[in-house]
Design a protein around this motif. Structure first.
Motif, mmCIF file in Angstrom:
data_model
loop_
_atom_site.group_PDB
_atom_site.id
_atom_site.type_symbol
_atom_site.label_atom_id
_atom_site.label_comp_id
_atom_site.label_asym_id
_atom_site.label_seq_id
_atom_site.Cartn_x
_atom_site.Cartn_y
_atom_site.Cartn_z
ATOM 1 N N SER A 109 0.817 -1.220 0.000
ATOM 2 C CA SER A 109 0.000 0.000 0.000
ATOM 3 C C SER A 109 0.845 1.262 0.000
ATOM 4 C CB SER A 109 -0.920 0.011 1.223
ATOM 5 O OG SER A 109 -0.158 0.208 2.409
ATOM 6 N N TYR A 110 2.112 1.160 0.371
ATOM 7 C CA TYR A 110 3.042 2.281 0.527
ATOM 8 C C TYR A 110 2.690 3.158 1.738
ATOM 9 C CZ TYR A 110 4.248 0.894 -4.230
ATOM 10 O OH TYR A 110 4.616 0.167 -5.338
ATOM 11 N N ASN A 111 1.726 2.737 2.529
ATOM 12 C CA ASN A 111 1.358 3.476 3.742
ATOM 13 C C ASN A 111 2.126 2.953 4.946
ATOM 14 O OD1 ASN A 111 -0.567 5.382 2.786
ATOM 15 N ND2 ASN A 111 -2.077 3.744 2.567
ATOM 16 N N ILE A 112 2.118 3.718 6.007
ATOM 17 C CA ILE A 112 2.854 3.377 7.219
ATOM 18 C C ILE A 112 2.425 2.002 7.736
ATOM 19 C CG2 ILE A 112 1.228 4.517 8.789
ATOM 20 C CD1 ILE A 112 3.713 5.523 10.365
ATOM 21 N N ASP A 113 3.383 1.213 8.178
ATOM 22 C CA ASP A 113 3.155 -0.142 8.673
ATOM 23 C C ASP A 113 2.840 -0.069 10.179
ATOM 24 O OD1 ASP A 113 3.430 -2.732 9.729
ATOM 25 O OD2 ASP A 113 4.939 -3.291 8.242
ATOM 26 N N PRO A 114 1.627 -0.453 10.598
ATOM 27 C CA PRO A 114 1.276 -0.344 12.022
ATOM 28 C C PRO A 114 2.225 -1.106 12.945
ATOM 29 C CG PRO A 114 -0.694 -0.708 10.715
ATOM 30 C CD PRO A 114 0.478 -0.904 9.791
ATOM 31 N N GLN A 115 2.715 -2.254 12.513
ATOM 32 C CA GLN A 115 3.613 -3.010 13.387
ATOM 33 C C GLN A 115 4.960 -2.301 13.547
ATOM 34 O OE1 GLN A 115 2.180 -5.258 15.181
ATOM 35 N NE2 GLN A 115 0.391 -4.780 13.905
ATOM 36 N N LYS A 116 5.405 -1.624 12.510
ATOM 37 C CA LYS A 116 6.617 -0.807 12.636
ATOM 38 C C LYS A 116 6.350 0.395 13.541
ATOM 39 C CE LYS A 116 9.092 -3.269 9.748
ATOM 40 N NZ LYS A 116 10.263 -4.074 10.206
ATOM 41 N N MET A 117 5.126 0.916 13.487
ATOM 42 C CA MET A 117 4.724 1.981 14.422
ATOM 43 C C MET A 117 4.844 1.506 15.862
ATOM 44 S SD MET A 117 1.248 3.755 12.976
ATOM 45 C CE MET A 117 0.743 3.806 14.692
ATOM 46 N N ARG A 118 4.307 0.323 16.116
ATOM 47 C CA ARG A 118 4.356 -0.206 17.473
ATOM 48 C C ARG A 118 5.800 -0.346 17.964
ATOM 49 N NH1 ARG A 118 0.969 -2.669 20.878
ATOM 50 N NH2 ARG A 118 -0.729 -2.922 19.360
ATOM 51 N N GLN A 119 6.663 -0.822 17.097
ATOM 52 C CA GLN A 119 8.069 -0.953 17.472
ATOM 53 C C GLN A 119 8.686 0.405 17.832
ATOM 54 O OE1 GLN A 119 10.055 -3.034 14.275
ATOM 55 N NE2 GLN A 119 8.624 -4.758 14.363
ATOM 56 N N ALA A 120 8.339 1.429 17.072
ATOM 57 C CA ALA A 120 8.860 2.775 17.357
ATOM 58 C C ALA A 120 8.339 3.283 18.693
ATOM 59 C CB ALA A 120 8.478 3.731 16.233
ATOM 60 N N LEU A 121 7.084 3.007 18.993
ATOM 61 C CA LEU A 121 6.505 3.453 20.268
ATOM 62 C C LEU A 121 7.091 2.675 21.434
ATOM 63 C CD1 LEU A 121 2.840 3.846 19.041
ATOM 64 C CD2 LEU A 121 4.280 5.695 19.918
ATOM 65 N N GLU A 122 7.345 1.406 21.246
ATOM 66 C CA GLU A 122 7.972 0.608 22.309
ATOM 67 C C GLU A 122 9.384 1.093 22.598
ATOM 68 O OE1 GLU A 122 7.672 -3.304 20.741
ATOM 69 O OE2 GLU A 122 5.621 -3.647 21.472
ATOM 70 N N ALA A 123 10.052 1.610 21.570
ATOM 71 C CA ALA A 123 11.416 2.109 21.755
ATOM 72 C C ALA A 123 11.459 3.504 22.368
ATOM 73 C CB ALA A 123 12.137 2.122 20.404
ATOM 74 N N ASP A 124 10.307 4.152 22.479
ATOM 75 C CA ASP A 124 10.225 5.523 23.006
ATOM 76 C C ASP A 124 10.151 5.483 24.538
ATOM 77 O OD1 ASP A 124 9.869 8.289 23.269
ATOM 78 O OD2 ASP A 124 7.693 8.138 22.980
ATOM 79 N N LYS A 125 11.259 5.165 25.163
ATOM 80 C CA LYS A 125 11.281 4.973 26.611
ATOM 81 C C LYS A 125 10.989 6.252 27.381
ATOM 82 C CE LYS A 125 12.405 0.688 25.951
ATOM 83 N NZ LYS A 125 11.375 -0.362 26.085
ATOM 84 N N ASP A 126 11.331 7.402 26.813
ATOM 85 C CA ASP A 126 11.120 8.680 27.506
ATOM 86 C C ASP A 126 9.758 9.301 27.209
ATOM 87 O OD1 ASP A 126 13.670 8.544 28.623
ATOM 88 O OD2 ASP A 126 14.581 9.497 26.872
ATOM 89 N N LYS A 127 8.923 8.602 26.432
ATOM 90 C CA LYS A 127 7.571 9.063 26.107
ATOM 91 C C LYS A 127 7.566 10.460 25.475
ATOM 92 C CE LYS A 127 6.096 5.260 27.963
ATOM 93 N NZ LYS A 127 5.744 4.122 27.081
ATOM 94 N N LYS A 128 8.478 10.649 24.541
ATOM 95 C CA LYS A 128 8.538 11.947 23.866
ATOM 96 C C LYS A 128 7.551 12.046 22.702
ATOM 97 C CE LYS A 128 13.311 13.259 24.940
ATOM 98 N NZ LYS A 128 14.625 13.665 24.349
ATOM 99 N N ILE A 129 7.124 10.907 22.171
ATOM 100 C CA ILE A 129 6.178 10.930 21.054
ATOM 101 C C ILE A 129 4.821 11.387 21.561
ATOM 102 C CG2 ILE A 129 4.967 9.544 19.322
ATOM 103 C CD1 ILE A 129 7.445 7.750 19.183
ATOM 104 N N LYS A 130 4.307 12.473 20.976
ATOM 105 C CA LYS A 130 3.071 13.104 21.453
ATOM 106 C C LYS A 130 1.918 13.010 20.446
ATOM 107 C CE LYS A 130 5.261 14.457 25.149
ATOM 108 N NZ LYS A 130 5.029 13.750 26.428
ATOM 109 N N ALA A 131 2.199 12.555 19.237
ATOM 110 C CA ALA A 131 1.141 12.450 18.224
ATOM 111 C C ALA A 131 1.617 11.526 17.114
ATOM 112 C CB ALA A 131 0.780 13.811 17.652
ATOM 113 N N ILE A 132 0.663 11.044 16.317
ATOM 114 C CA ILE A 132 0.948 10.169 15.177
ATOM 115 C C ILE A 132 0.301 10.767 13.932
ATOM 116 C CG2 ILE A 132 0.663 7.853 14.208
ATOM 117 C CD1 ILE A 132 0.309 6.843 17.105
ATOM 118 N N ILE A 133 1.071 10.829 12.841
ATOM 119 C CA ILE A 133 0.527 11.297 11.559
ATOM 120 C C ILE A 133 0.679 10.197 10.518
ATOM 121 C CG2 ILE A 133 0.560 13.035 9.746
ATOM 122 C CD1 ILE A 133 1.850 14.982 11.619
ATOM 123 N N PRO A 134 -0.357 9.379 10.316
ATOM 124 C CA PRO A 134 -0.340 8.481 9.159
ATOM 125 C C PRO A 134 -0.743 9.259 7.910
ATOM 126 C CG PRO A 134 -2.350 8.163 10.409
ATOM 127 C CD PRO A 134 -1.558 9.213 11.139
#
Length: 391
Positions: A109-134
């Motif tokens: 689909s060329y769209n963002i992969d949700p499972q890759k999203m989850r991996q990025a969020l799991e790696a965000d130990k300091d909780k700096k991610i404040k929003a998601i833009i698909p």
């Protein structure tokens, strides 16, 4: 035969009288910014998208920017997004002093992969991610059921970058029931572009933010006019993101034809698929056509699951094919040759990312003409020339 990538003259020829009348009415009213035409467009686009509110803004880029501002994204924050999109998706994050974080794309689909999203969020130990833009790229929605599920787990707002996807629909499946929802109605906010080349394109720049929440809509409306209400009283710092009435008037004319244009694009996409299959180019692996990935519960495809803002093929020797097509006066375009995580403006941060699927798509994909007024003869000519290149 000349086959342009896009022919806005063909569209204008059908609408000249209506557009001229609409623009003339605005000129006579002398109400050039906001006003009744903008209000009318906001209501009509919100209703079309299945949203409660629409706020007209000056461009698709400013739609993204003001949505992030309304969600209080600031310096030091991070925003999770795709590496494979137009630069504006990342640019607005950087303009606010925030940092983009990337998740690789699905290769089909060329769209963002949700499972890759989850991996990025799991790696965000300091909780700096404040929003998601698909991004709903090329006219097909990202996998919003999974994206919204993951976002809810992390209590993060989702901003839909729907610049290329007005009218595209996504299926939410519940047992034997399926509910199709349109782009811009699913996240905290949906952001649209009315750049002239879009399926719904203005006669200049323009954009729209849609949302369901009344308070968020009020905040976006405030921010688009320098944060002022009443006039000269500023409760916050916004910007000049207002929509011109002339653009709104032209877009209201065009909106009435949008679904028929979608049908024309879909028919053209289906004809390309058939011609490529008959040519042997798919079987030989030289051409991979785009896929409409969403089906209903019985496997049926919704006619609006892909609106073909672009018809993207994946090919071998992409750059050579592009040069061949242009030599034969066939319009084509590379979207996008440099993924966002490799852009020079990121500086040393660009060295931190490896996004193999985005990088592969950037090297192998090519957009072909797919606008509604395209003739069967033109499409046959395009496919014949692609076959000649690979013979």
């Amino acid at each position: 035969m000349k086959v342009p990538l896009l022919d806005l003259q063909a569209q204008f020829a059908d609408l000249e009288d209506e557009l001229t009348s609409a623009v003339t009415q605005v000129l006579r009213s002398t109400w050039y910014i906001n006003g009744p035409e903008v209000v009318g467009l906001e209501k009509e686009v919100a209703e079309y998208c299945g949203a409660n509110h629409g706020i007209g803004v000056s461009s698709g880029t400013d739609a993204l920017l003001v949505a992030l501002m309304a969600l209080d994204i600031k310096e030091g924050d991070e925003v999770l997004t795709t590496p494979y999109s137009f630069f504006a998706t990342m640019g607005v994050i950087l303009r606010l002093g925030a940092r983009p974080v990337f998740a690789d794309i699905d290769p089909v689909s060329y769209n963002i992969d949700p499972q890759k999203m989850r991996q990025a969020l799991e790696a965000d130990k300091d909780k700096k991610i404040k929003a998601i833009i698909p991004v709903h790229l090329y006219g097909q929605c990202a996998d919003m059921a999974e994206i919204l599920k993951i976002a809810a787990e992390y209590k993060l707002p989702v901003i839909e970058d729907a610049a290329q996807a007005i009218g595209a629909e996504y299926p939410f499946v519940d047992g034997d029931e399926v509910k199709w929802q349109r782009a811009g109605s699913m996240g905290a906010a949906g952001c649209f572009s009315f750049f002239p080349s879009k399926n719904l394109g203005g006669i200049g720049d323009g954009g729209m933010v849609t949302c369901q929440d009344e308070e968020l809509a009020k905040k976006i409306e405030l921010l688009r006019n320098h944060g002022a209400h009443p006039k000269y009283y500023h409760s916050m710092v916004g910007g000049n993101f207002r929509l011109d009435a002339i653009q709104a008037a032209a877009l209201r004319v065009k909106l009435r034809y949008l679904d028929s244009w979608h049908k024309g694009r879909k028919a053209n996409g289906e004809l390309y698929n058939r011609l490529f299959a008959e040519s042997g180019l798919i079987e030989s692996g030289k051409v991979v056509p785009p896929a409409a990935v969403y089906k209903g519960v019985a496997g049926e495809e919704n006619s609006a699951s892909h609106i073909y803002n672009q018809y993207i093929i994946r090919v071998t020797d992409r750059d050579g094919l592009r040069d061949w097509l242009l030599k034969n006066e066939i319009g084509c375009e590379i979207y996008y040759p440099v993924p966002m995580h490799k852009q020079e403006c990121l500086g040393s941060d660009a060295d931190n990312w490896s996004m193999p699927e985005a990088e592969k798509a950037a090297a192998e994909t090519l957009a072909l003409p797919v606008y509604p007024e395209l003739t069967d003869e033109m499409q046959t000519y395009v496919v014949e020339n692609i076959k000649k290149y690979y013979q």
